[in-house]
Design an enzyme around this catalytic site. Structure first.
Site, mmCIF file in Angstrom:
data_model
loop_
_atom_site.group_PDB
_atom_site.id
_atom_site.type_symbol
_atom_site.label_atom_id
_atom_site.label_comp_id
_atom_site.label_asym_id
_atom_site.label_seq_id
_atom_site.Cartn_x
_atom_site.Cartn_y
_atom_site.Cartn_z
ATOM 1 C CB CYS A 2 60.119 17.420 56.461
ATOM 2 S SG CYS A 2 60.041 17.703 54.685
ATOM 3 N NE ARG A 27 58.836 13.117 60.350
ATOM 4 C CZ ARG A 27 57.628 13.263 60.844
ATOM 5 N NH1 ARG A 27 57.255 12.572 61.909
ATOM 6 N NH2 ARG A 27 56.773 14.104 60.302
ATOM 7 C CD1 TRP A 73 61.128 12.295 50.966
ATOM 8 C CD2 TRP A 73 59.315 13.500 50.478
ATOM 9 N NE1 TRP A 73 60.463 11.665 49.949
ATOM 10 C CE2 TRP A 73 59.350 12.385 49.622
ATOM 11 C CE3 TRP A 73 58.260 14.413 50.349
ATOM 12 C CZ2 TRP A 73 58.378 12.144 48.665
ATOM 13 C CZ3 TRP A 73 57.292 14.181 49.392
ATOM 14 C CH2 TRP A 73 57.361 13.051 48.563
ATOM 15 C CG ASN A 99 58.201 19.169 58.948
ATOM 16 O OD1 ASN A 99 59.314 19.368 58.478
ATOM 17 N ND2 ASN A 99 57.995 18.341 59.955
ATOM 18 N N GLY A 100 55.638 20.881 55.613
ATOM 19 C CA GLY A 100 54.378 21.254 54.993
ATOM 20 C C GLY A 100 54.575 22.020 53.706
ATOM 21 C CD GLU A 480 46.479 -1.435 46.291
ATOM 22 O OE1 GLU A 480 47.249 -1.100 47.197
ATOM 23 O OE2 GLU A 480 46.874 -1.892 45.189
ATOM 24 C CE LYS A 484 49.175 -2.474 49.642
ATOM 25 N NZ LYS A 484 49.079 -2.576 48.292
ATOM 26 C CD GLU A 487 51.852 -5.592 48.376
ATOM 27 O OE1 GLU A 487 52.784 -5.100 47.723
ATOM 28 O OE2 GLU A 487 50.958 -4.898 48.908
ATOM 29 C CG HIS A 503 31.677 -15.797 33.828
ATOM 30 N ND1 HIS A 503 30.910 -16.419 32.864
ATOM 31 C CD2 HIS A 503 31.063 -14.617 34.098
ATOM 32 C CE1 HIS A 503 29.881 -15.657 32.546
ATOM 33 N NE2 HIS A 503 29.950 -14.553 33.284
ATOM 34 C CE LYS A 599 57.147 2.224 49.784
ATOM 35 N NZ LYS A 599 55.734 1.870 49.984
#
Length: 604
Positions: A2, A27, A73, A99-100, A480, A484, A487, A503, A599
């Site tokens: 937010c 944001r 948000w 916010n929060g 992961e 990254k 990507e 192996h 995304k």
């Protein structure tokens, strides 16, 4: 996340608030609004959708010289006009943006409703103006009322408030950023400097626990009821950089947002002393005790989070767990659907393959749970239950803060299920929860070592390929880490269990193929060290993410990880994110929008 804007001056506040909201669109948000103090009245305009839609509903000009605005948000309540900020009290004289998360809003709301207050929205924020209304009715000034209310709030928040009979803006900060911009006979408020950079380049940053009053002449700040001085800093960067909070890329900004994202994920959910968690789920104890299997379905980064969670669930909840790439998922016959919980993990809540898998599972009669970051997304309407990770929106295509928040959320879920099934004692649960609660600080420690990671990236950026290895909880982190790097750098990178190195993949290892190894608790570091030695004997440089006592002397470059039990591999993941970022940046890649990727994957 937010966004907050504010203006107090002698000019028309409306265009400055609208401009600030537009500046904060990066944001991520789902609704927007403003509150203007006109005469002794407060007028609110707000709407679900984009800032452009809000602008279309605003008058061309206004006599207001004081106002606040917000891009929301959703966390509490779906994206609607009513749930959009600002929120007001019963009289309409008090308007607040926030916010929060206010952790104790339920109890506060219950008390307010008992004394006759009427609520319009589903948000946690709305309790604030109603609490202020009560304080004003008891004779407090606006400043006194606001300060008294802030003392009653628990959680994380950045608050801005306007009142009809005051020319001031009232601010408070706790674990959510808020700053004040100093212009020429006018003062601005922003959740970051982007909100007002075109008008002011001198800024004061509020600190946790600060309560402030903004006027056209500047800002006065109190902390614990005592006046304090907060310095004024000069903003050096240009507007396009400030849109990313001073970072060169959204991805780097989001990597650095991980401590705060984790705090949001954990906020109000953990009772470490009792060894319990509150996830606001309606999964009866009888049902959880009857479970024979949990099936996790996901794609990409979310799949890796599922792999991590599966190991935690099997060990701490004593239940069989299978993890499926969503596009390959089939609910196999022979299982009792009622005794199978299907968990769909998706950041956006719109991933086509994951939604398809979830619908297939639902048709069999299996109970379903969505783990997502997005309120009101398709997966929340499809699943029987939803568990939000609360990481805040992510703009960069490559997922960063959502991965660690997904794992942290699923770790809490593992503790919850384990306790319900009597597979986990209160003492054991408290220990796990203590490690999870330690994640924000440990991640910050990794972020503070960014200069060292950049130096290592500079040394190895031109390598032919990269291999990531780990065991147990280190395995999904290796996957992961490799994802990254490929990507955003477009380099060849592979992740696999450390034991698999000999192996087949060992044939590819040379002095031009760095090996990144997870050497931490929870990742069988001693066994992984054997693979490290195999790679080194073929000339490969080794970059190790290690905790104390695990293979430092065999590592060419070492990244230190504090003692955090089974959460240590997650901190290793942060180092791998930074490494991938710096390699890609050195190559001049389009980091936030890598080629061929989106995304949110909404088509199969």
């Amino acid at each position: 996340m937010c966004g907050i804007v504010g203006y107090a001056g002698h000019r028309d506040a409306l265009p400055r608030l609208a401009s600030g909201l537009s500046n904060l669109e990066y944001r991520g948000y789902d609704s927007a609004g403003v509150a203007l103090r006109e005469g002794d009245d407060v007028t609110v305009y707000k709407t679900v959708g984009e800032v452009s839609e809000l602008r279309a509903s605003l008058p061309e000009s206004s006599e207001a010289t004081v106002g606040i605005g917000h891009t929301r948000w959703s966390t509490h309540g779906e994206p609607t006009d009513t749930n959009a900020h600002p929120h007001t009290d019963c009289t309409g004289d008090v308007a607040v943006v926030h916010n929060g998360i206010i952790d104790n809003y339920d109890a506060l709301k219950e008390d307010l409703e008992a004394t006759g207050h009427t609520f319009a929205s589903q948000t946690d924020t709305e309790v604030v103006p109603h609490l202020v209304e009560d304080e004003l009715a008891d004779g407090a000034s606006a400043k006194e009322a606001f300060a008294a209310v802030v003392e009653r709030l628990e959680g994380s928040f950045a608050l801005a408030m306007v009142v009809g009979d005051s020319e001031e803006i009232f601010l408070a900060r706790q674990d959510s950023p808020l700053c004040v911009g100093h212009g020429d006979d006018e003062t601005f408020v922003g959740s970051d400097v982007t909100a007002f950079l075109e008008y002011a380049r001198e800024v004061t940053y509020l600190e946790n626990g600060d309560v402030a009053v903004v006027t056209p002449d500047g800002v006065t700040v109190e902390h614990d009821g005592e006046p304090v001085e907060r310095g004024v800093e000069q903003i050096e960067w240009e507007a396009d950089a400030a849109e990313k909070g001073g970072y060169d890329h959204y991805m780097l900004k989001e990597i650095h947002e991980q401590p705060q994202a984790l705090r949001q994920t954990l906020s109000g959910r953990v009772d470490e002393m009792q060894g319990t968690v509150d996830l606001d789920l309606e999964l009866p104890e009888e049902y959880l005790r009857s479970l024979e299997e949990i099936q996790i379905v996901a794609c990409g980064t979310s799949y890796h989070a599922g792999l991590y969670a599966a190991k935690l669930l099997e060990e701490h909840a004593d239940v069989r767990v299978t993890v499926h790439v969503a596009s390959e998922y089939e609910f196999k016959g022979g299982r009792d659907p009622w005794r199978t919980l299907v968990v769909a993990v998706t950041q956006s809540g719109e991933t086509a393959e994951t939604l398809g898998a979830l619908r297939d599972a639902a048709r069999t009669g299996a109970r379903t749970l969505a783990v997502t970051n997005t309120v009101g997304s398709s997966v929340t309407r499809t699943a029987d239950e939803t568990l939000y990770i609360r990481a805040g929106p992510e703009i960069g295509v490559a997922a960063t803060k959502t991965f660690v928040s997904q794992v942290a959320t699923l770790a809490l879920f593992a503790v919850h299920v384990g306790r319900q099934r009597d597979a986990l004692s209160a003492t054991e649960a408290s220990e796990i929860l203590g490690d999870v609660r330690g994640l924000p600080g440990a991640v910050q420690q990794a972020l503070d070592a960014d200069a060292g990671v950049r130096a290592v990236a500079e040394e190895y950026a031109d390598s032919e390929a990269f291999f990531f290895i780990g065991r147990r909880l280190g395995h999904p982190v290796a996957l992961e880490g490799a994802l990254k790097l490929k990507e955003i750098s477009y380099d060849h990178a592979e992740g696999f269990p450390a034991g698999e190195l000999k192996h087949g993949p060992l044939a590819l290892v040379t002095d031009q193929t760095p090996v990144l190894a997870v050497l931490t608790e929870g990742a069988r570091p001693d066994a992984t060290l054997n693979s490290v030695k195999e790679a080194e004997s073929r000339g490969a440089p080794v970059i190790g993410c290690h905790s104390a006592g695990h293979g430092e002397k065999f590592i060419d470059a070492a990244f230190d990880i504090p003692d955090l039990g089974e959460m240590e591999p997650l901190v290793a993941n942060v180092y791998m994110q930074l490494f991938a970022y710096h390699v890609a940046n050195l190559k001049g890649r389009a980091i936030d929008k890598p080629r061929n990727l989106a995304k949110s994957v909404t088509v199969e």
